[in-house]
Design a protein around this motif. Structure first.
Motif, short mmCIF file in Angstrom:
data_model
loop_
_atom_site.label_atom_id
_atom_site.label_comp_id
_atom_site.label_asym_id
_atom_site.label_seq_id
_atom_site.Cartn_x
_atom_site.Cartn_y
_atom_site.Cartn_z
N LEU A 145 34.72 -9.49 21.06
CA LEU A 145 35.39 -10.40 21.98
C LEU A 145 36.06 -11.63 21.45
O LEU A 145 36.98 -11.88 21.82
N VAL A 146 35.85 -12.03 20.27
CA VAL A 146 36.65 -12.46 19.37
C VAL A 146 38.51 -12.32 19.95
O VAL A 146 38.84 -13.29 19.44
N VAL A 147 38.00 -11.62 19.09
CA VAL A 147 39.84 -10.58 19.45
C VAL A 147 40.38 -11.00 20.38
O VAL A 147 41.95 -10.73 20.22
N LEU A 148 39.31 -9.82 21.14
CA LEU A 148 40.35 -9.25 22.23
C LEU A 148 40.34 -10.24 23.19
O LEU A 148 41.58 -10.67 24.05
N THR A 149 38.93 -11.51 24.10
CA THR A 149 39.32 -12.94 24.56
C THR A 149 40.66 -13.70 25.08
O THR A 149 41.64 -14.29 25.60
N PRO A 150 41.59 -13.96 23.59
CA PRO A 150 42.77 -14.22 23.46
C PRO A 150 43.93 -13.70 24.55
O PRO A 150 44.84 -13.83 25.27
N LEU A 151 44.10 -12.38 23.84
CA LEU A 151 44.49 -11.17 24.26
C LEU A 151 44.34 -11.01 25.84
O LEU A 151 45.59 -11.25 26.63
N ALA A 152 43.38 -10.73 26.31
CA ALA A 152 43.19 -10.82 27.67
C ALA A 152 43.56 -12.19 28.30
O ALA A 152 43.75 -12.67 29.51
N ALA A 153 43.45 -13.12 27.67
CA ALA A 153 43.74 -14.23 28.66
C ALA A 153 44.65 -14.45 28.48
O ALA A 153 45.34 -14.74 29.99
N ALA A 154 46.04 -14.52 28.21
CA ALA A 154 47.21 -14.18 27.61
C ALA A 154 47.39 -13.01 28.87
O ALA A 154 48.62 -12.93 29.68
#
Length: 265
Positions: A145-154
């Protein structure tokens, strides 16, 4: 797909922005200021009371870090699409459309704002610091989750950049309207949504999906129950919400390109 033209476009842009190194360095460090002030605003607001909206300063910084990292990445990679209105008004978009390449990647590479790179570095540094100061019970799901969240936010913010820019195909002077949802969305997601009123929250957080940029993932990382009543698994929906936003942006973009009429210049 042959990526060579895109590589050459990137190389040309890189040579252009770095040809005046002193100016580039000034812009590089100057652009970091926007993200710094966003974080300072959160610190000032939450530093005045032990809890605001039911959240501590450390928890709020985690929300701000997730939002800042995602937005900074989107702003650097996709944010320059808001120059579309300039190309439409000047007629230079015609030259992009006649090339045997998709128009959107060309536009993103034509004026890639490498000067915003330190914003991305600072955004992820804030996220790293926020993770360090919060007591997170790490599980495999939370690591993903902590890896994917910034990418998903971008991806989510990038979709809004594209949608707001596409309005220029119908209304050239639509920049301020688009900014309300891109930069306004950044400001909204920098805080726990409990600090906002129910109407504002219902529109931005849930109807438009901004709650899933940082707030819901932060709750999942912290192992906190959502005080607004959403189930725990809602914190893992950010990639899906980003995918839906990107799909909508793609549809809007294609509609705008079909609507566009050449200036003849």
């Amino acid at each position: 797909m042959d990526r060579t033209p895109y590589v050459e476009l990137f190389k040309a842009q890189f040579r252009s922005v770095t040809s005046y190194r002193a100016s580039f360095l000034v812009e590089l460090f100057g652009n970091m200021g926007a993200t710094v002030f966003d974080v300072i605003t959160v610190l000032v607001l939450f530093g005045s009371a032990p809890r605001v909206g039911g959240f501590t300063l450390e928890e709020a910084v985690l929300t701000a870090g997730l939002s800042s990292a995602g937005f900074a990445l989107a702003d650097m990679l996709v944010g320059n699409v808001d120059r579309l209105k300039v190309y439409v008004r000047a007629g230079t978009l015609d030259a992009v459309l006649v090339r045997p390449l998709p128009a959107l990647p060309q536009l993103l590479l034509m004026d890639l704002p490498l000067r915003k790179a330190l914003r991305v570095v600072f955004g992820f540094a804030v996220l790293g610091g926020a993770i360090a100061i919060n007591d997170i019970d790490w599980t495999p799901a939370r690591i993903v989750l902590v890896v994917l969240t910034p990418l998903a936010a971008a991806a989510f913010f990038g979709a809004f950049f594209v949608i707001s820019a596409t309005l220029a195909f119908w209304w050239v002077d639509s920049g301020e309207v688009g900014a309300a949802f891109t930069y306004g969305g950044r400001d909204f997601t920098s805080y726990p949504i409990t600090v906002f009123g129910p109407v504002f929250r219902g529109l931005f957080a849930y109807a438009m999906g901004f709650a899933f940029v940082a707030y819901q993932p932060a709750l999942a990382l912290l192992g906190r129950t959502d005080p607004l009543g959403l189930p725990a698994w809602a914190g893992y929906l950010s990639p899906l919400v980003a995918l839906v936003a990107a799909a909508i942006a793609a549809v809007v973009w294609r509609a705008g390109v079909r609507h566009y009429r050449s200036t003849g210049s």
